[in-house]
Scaffold this active site. Structure first.
Site, PDB file in Angstrom:
ATOM      1  N   SER A  37      -5.765  -2.800   8.922  1.00 33.12           N
ATOM      2  CA  SER A  37      -4.358  -2.649   8.558  1.00 33.12           C
ATOM      3  C   SER A  37      -4.201  -2.161   7.122  1.00 33.12           C
ATOM      4  O   SER A  37      -4.776  -2.720   6.199  1.00 33.12           O
ATOM      5  CB  SER A  37      -3.660  -4.008   8.709  1.00 33.12           C
ATOM      6  OG  SER A  37      -2.343  -3.931   8.265  1.00 33.12           O
ATOM      7  N   GLU A  72       3.592   3.533  -4.659  1.00 36.71           N
ATOM      8  CA  GLU A  72       3.628   4.373  -3.463  1.00 36.71           C
ATOM      9  C   GLU A  72       5.054   4.533  -2.940  1.00 36.71           C
ATOM     10  O   GLU A  72       5.872   3.611  -3.059  1.00 36.71           O
ATOM     11  CB  GLU A  72       2.766   3.739  -2.360  1.00 36.71           C
ATOM     12  CG  GLU A  72       1.296   3.635  -2.751  1.00 36.71           C
ATOM     13  CD  GLU A  72       0.450   2.869  -1.738  1.00 36.71           C
ATOM     14  OE1 GLU A  72      -0.740   3.173  -1.624  1.00 36.71           O
ATOM     15  OE2 GLU A  72       0.990   1.954  -1.070  1.00 36.71           O
ATOM     16  N   ASP A 108      -6.432  -1.582   1.330  1.00 32.09           N
ATOM     17  CA  ASP A 108      -5.337  -0.699   1.724  1.00 32.09           C
ATOM     18  C   ASP A 108      -5.120   0.421   0.715  1.00 32.09           C
ATOM     19  O   ASP A 108      -4.007   0.847   0.464  1.00 32.09           O
ATOM     20  CB  ASP A 108      -4.044  -1.500   1.885  1.00 32.09           C
ATOM     21  CG  ASP A 108      -3.671  -2.223   0.610  1.00 32.09           C
ATOM     22  OD1 ASP A 108      -4.418  -2.119  -0.382  1.00 32.09           O
ATOM     23  OD2 ASP A 108      -2.631  -2.892   0.607  1.00 32.09           O
ATOM     24  N   LYS A 143      10.079   3.250   1.664  1.00 31.32           N
ATOM     25  CA  LYS A 143       9.814   2.057   0.863  1.00 31.32           C
ATOM     26  C   LYS A 143       9.148   2.481  -0.428  1.00 31.32           C
ATOM     27  O   LYS A 143       8.301   3.371  -0.434  1.00 31.32           O
ATOM     28  CB  LYS A 143       8.914   1.078   1.617  1.00 31.32           C
ATOM     29  CG  LYS A 143       8.561  -0.169   0.773  1.00 31.32           C
ATOM     30  CD  LYS A 143       7.957  -1.287   1.602  1.00 31.32           C
ATOM     31  CE  LYS A 143       6.493  -1.077   1.883  1.00 31.32           C
ATOM     32  NZ  LYS A 143       5.881  -2.296   2.477  1.00 31.32           N
ATOM     33  N   ARG A 173       6.899  -8.423   7.277  1.00 28.19           N
ATOM     34  CA  ARG A 173       6.526  -7.372   8.245  1.00 28.19           C
ATOM     35  C   ARG A 173       5.024  -7.221   8.346  1.00 28.19           C
ATOM     36  O   ARG A 173       4.499  -6.890   9.416  1.00 28.19           O
ATOM     37  CB  ARG A 173       7.244  -6.061   7.942  1.00 28.19           C
ATOM     38  CG  ARG A 173       6.806  -5.297   6.687  1.00 28.19           C
ATOM     39  CD  ARG A 173       5.564  -4.451   6.942  1.00 28.19           C
ATOM     40  NE  ARG A 173       5.469  -3.274   6.108  1.00 28.19           N
ATOM     41  CZ  ARG A 173       4.321  -2.826   5.593  1.00 28.19           C
ATOM     42  NH1 ARG A 173       3.184  -3.491   5.738  1.00 28.19           N
ATOM     43  NH2 ARG A 173       4.316  -1.712   4.881  1.00 28.19           N
ATOM     44  N   VAL A 206      -6.189  -7.227   5.958  1.00 26.10           N
ATOM     45  CA  VAL A 206      -4.900  -6.840   5.393  1.00 26.10           C
ATOM     46  C   VAL A 206      -5.030  -6.284   3.981  1.00 26.10           C
ATOM     47  O   VAL A 206      -4.282  -5.404   3.572  1.00 26.10           O
ATOM     48  CB  VAL A 206      -3.937  -8.064   5.385  1.00 26.10           C
ATOM     49  CG1 VAL A 206      -2.611  -7.720   4.738  1.00 26.10           C
ATOM     50  CG2 VAL A 206      -3.724  -8.582   6.795  1.00 26.10           C
ATOM     51  N   GLY A 207      -6.030  -6.793   3.226  1.00 28.60           N
ATOM     52  CA  GLY A 207      -6.062  -6.495   1.793  1.00 28.60           C
ATOM     53  C   GLY A 207      -6.626  -5.136   1.409  1.00 28.60           C
ATOM     54  O   GLY A 207      -6.247  -4.582   0.387  1.00 28.60           O
ATOM     55  N   ARG A 259       1.712   8.359   2.719  1.00 30.28           N
ATOM     56  CA  ARG A 259       2.539   7.986   1.577  1.00 30.28           C
ATOM     57  C   ARG A 259       2.089   8.712   0.323  1.00 30.28           C
ATOM     58  O   ARG A 259       0.946   9.117   0.203  1.00 30.28           O
ATOM     59  CB  ARG A 259       2.502   6.474   1.370  1.00 30.28           C
ATOM     60  CG  ARG A 259       1.122   5.861   1.325  1.00 30.28           C
ATOM     61  CD  ARG A 259       1.242   4.326   1.382  1.00 30.28           C
ATOM     62  NE  ARG A 259      -0.014   3.666   1.686  1.00 30.28           N
ATOM     63  CZ  ARG A 259      -0.109   2.472   2.269  1.00 30.28           C
ATOM     64  NH1 ARG A 259       0.975   1.817   2.611  1.00 30.28           N
ATOM     65  NH2 ARG A 259      -1.281   1.924   2.507  1.00 30.28           N
TER      66      ARG A 259
END
Lengths: 342, 342
Positions: A292, A56, A227, A69, A112, A224-225, A45
């Site tokens: 992730s 992004e 990133d 996105k 998602r 998850v955080g 991205r």
């Protein structure tokens, strides 16, 4: 005229179908797309950085469809009543380059991300997992909780956030879901006895929220955080010890927890694990980590899903001109009077 | 709610203010932004290629604002009544990452390309230029013609297109603008006696529309159509002989006419020429070439301009959620019934 799926449209979808159902349905689209991983034209991205956050753009195509996105990540926003993460996106036809759909993707990103987390846990967590620590109880936490309840049979949550009000909000929102909830006073306490540890914190810093002594053998960590370059959540020794699964390796090397490790540190690929080419977990006692960072394919799948479940949204946008003659764009702004000012 | 500037809004703007006025006003914004070139965080655009065309995303920021444009280029589209180039874009605030404006950018791309072409001609073409060859009479040609009439005092046009109907359309559209028009049977005929040669063709090929014998000493070439790897309009010997001006060098090296030359071929930068640091033309007899591929800064300027001249568009979009509590995104989809399906 371009179909437009609004925030209200996605809210209504979730209310009518149920959050658990929407996340599960969406996970089928995401899995289907990861299973045809090689059909996609992938790139990292773009990122425009401010001191307060990042904006992004995430493009991808499969030869037939294109999507992108727009997403920001601005942790200080919540102090001003604004979301840390807001997003929208477009699905287009590759053959013509024309957009087919503009959609909100803020709620959808939460959906998602939760769906992808739960899909990853299905192939990495121990099958008998029932307890999850949920570190970070902000905007995404309900989505994670319900995805893991409905897709992984998680029945017990152990919550921690530095913001007590955020935890109270999460508890209130989950009150009707039949989940056994324990509010914890520290990350370490939350991790105690957890089969799965999910971290969804937002600080843009090299944080070490999860340290080695907190992680019991056999734990699956759903990170998850972390990133963004310079943004991590997991102590380097935990990352080193774990079997690490990634979405799109070049992006995760730059943005994920493995940015702390050498460029050649071992990883397994989510698409390979879903396709049964590689194993997500090889032993009961192993620590597994889904590193992730979120990948464009998940938004591509989401836009496909939204287009299928909301085929005729109420609003159509006058975004792309439709002149009678394609070579006569000027006809749309023809000047009725003689313009002879010069 | 997000302000949305539609195709109808931009059409109305042009009808009410006049195309020449809008192009000139827009050129001030573009010039102002090129004059603060070093304030911008610049990158090459992303490109997803199909056999029929390309979809590009063009992000940029100046620390305070961010913008991106989505734009396609699909020459076969016109055969199906669709535009070769369609576009839209967003202006955002860097400090929060939130979008401030979504706008159509198809008409606006034609406006900003014409404004940029005329700005470039102001610093590269001979001051006494009155005649322009316009090769390619499609969707963008009226915008180029009127920009050069109003910003460069071009009074004579020599037109050529392989599609005779396109030329007839252009002649009809320009009938009230007081321009002396000659329809030509070949590119060579169109170039005869032209002070400026503008090429706006769309073929995605290494075409050589302009060859050395067509170009008279002192000509300024405004090469608009070659804007993609593998897509050029000007013969290599013409490019070699010319003083070449570029917008953003890394992008032009990949996409412009100079993709035919070595990576270190001499160029001058549009921003430097506008700032009087370098000269766009050093002698009357020199051939100059604006190797235009279009750069994100021009769309950034356009979005700034549209926001200023259409401050309160009629439509507001429900694109970004506005929960009462920023950490309670879930409140927007709270399920009123007990969801106990599992």
């Amino acid at each position: 005229m371009l179909p437009f799926i609004s925030v209200a449209d996605v809210s209504a979808l979730i209310r009518h179908r149920g959050l658990g159902t929407v996340v599960r349905e969406l996970s089928y689209y995401i899995k289907a797309d990861f299973l045809r991983w090689n059909q996609f034209n992938k790139c990292e991205r773009t990122a425009n950085h401010a001191t307060t956050g990042v904006i992004e753009l995430m493009p991808i195509d499969d030869g037939e469809y294109f999507s992108f996105k727009y997403v920001n990540g601005h942790p200080p926003n919540t102090a001003h009543g604004m979301l840390t993460v807001a997003a929208f996106g477009v699905l287009s036809q590759m053959s013509t380059g024309y957009p087919l759909l503009l959609s909100e993707l803020t709620l959808t990103t939460a959906l998602r991300t939760a769906a992808t987390s739960a899909l990853a846990a299905q192939v990495q967590a121990r099958a008998d997992s029932v307890t999850m620590a949920l570190i970070g109880n902000g905007a995404q936490s309900e989505f994670q909780a319900i995805a893991f309840r409905d897709m992984m049979a998680i029945r017990k949550l152990r919550l921690y956030d530095i913001d007590v009000a955020a935890t109270q909000k999460l508890v209130a929102n989950l009150s009707t879901f039949g989940i056994d909830i324990t509010i914890c006073k520290s990350v370490a306490e939350a991790c105690k006895g957890a089969d799965i540890v999910t971290t969804v914190t937002a600080d843009k810093a090299l944080a070490t929220i999860i340290t080695p002594e907190m992680v019991e053998p056999g734990t699956h960590i759903n990170a998850v955080g972390g990133d963004c370059p310079g943004k991590t959540e997991i102590h380097i020794d935990v990352v080193k010890a774990a079997r690490v699964m990634v979405e799109f390796e070049p992006q995760t090397r730059a943005e994920g927890e493995i940015q702390q490790l050498p460029q050649n540190s071992p990883v397994v690929h989510f698409s390979d694990v879903l396709a049964d080419i590689t194993k997500g977990r090889v032993s009961e006692g192993e620590i597994t980590l889904f590193d992730s960072v979120g990948f464009a394919i998940e938004d591509f799948s989401s836009l496909r899903y939204l287009r299928d479940v909301i085929p005729n949204p109420a609003q159509m946008l006058d975004l792309i001109p439709e002149p009678a003659n394609a070579k006569d764009l000027y006809s749309l702004c023809a000047i009725k009077y003689q313009e002879n000012r010069v």
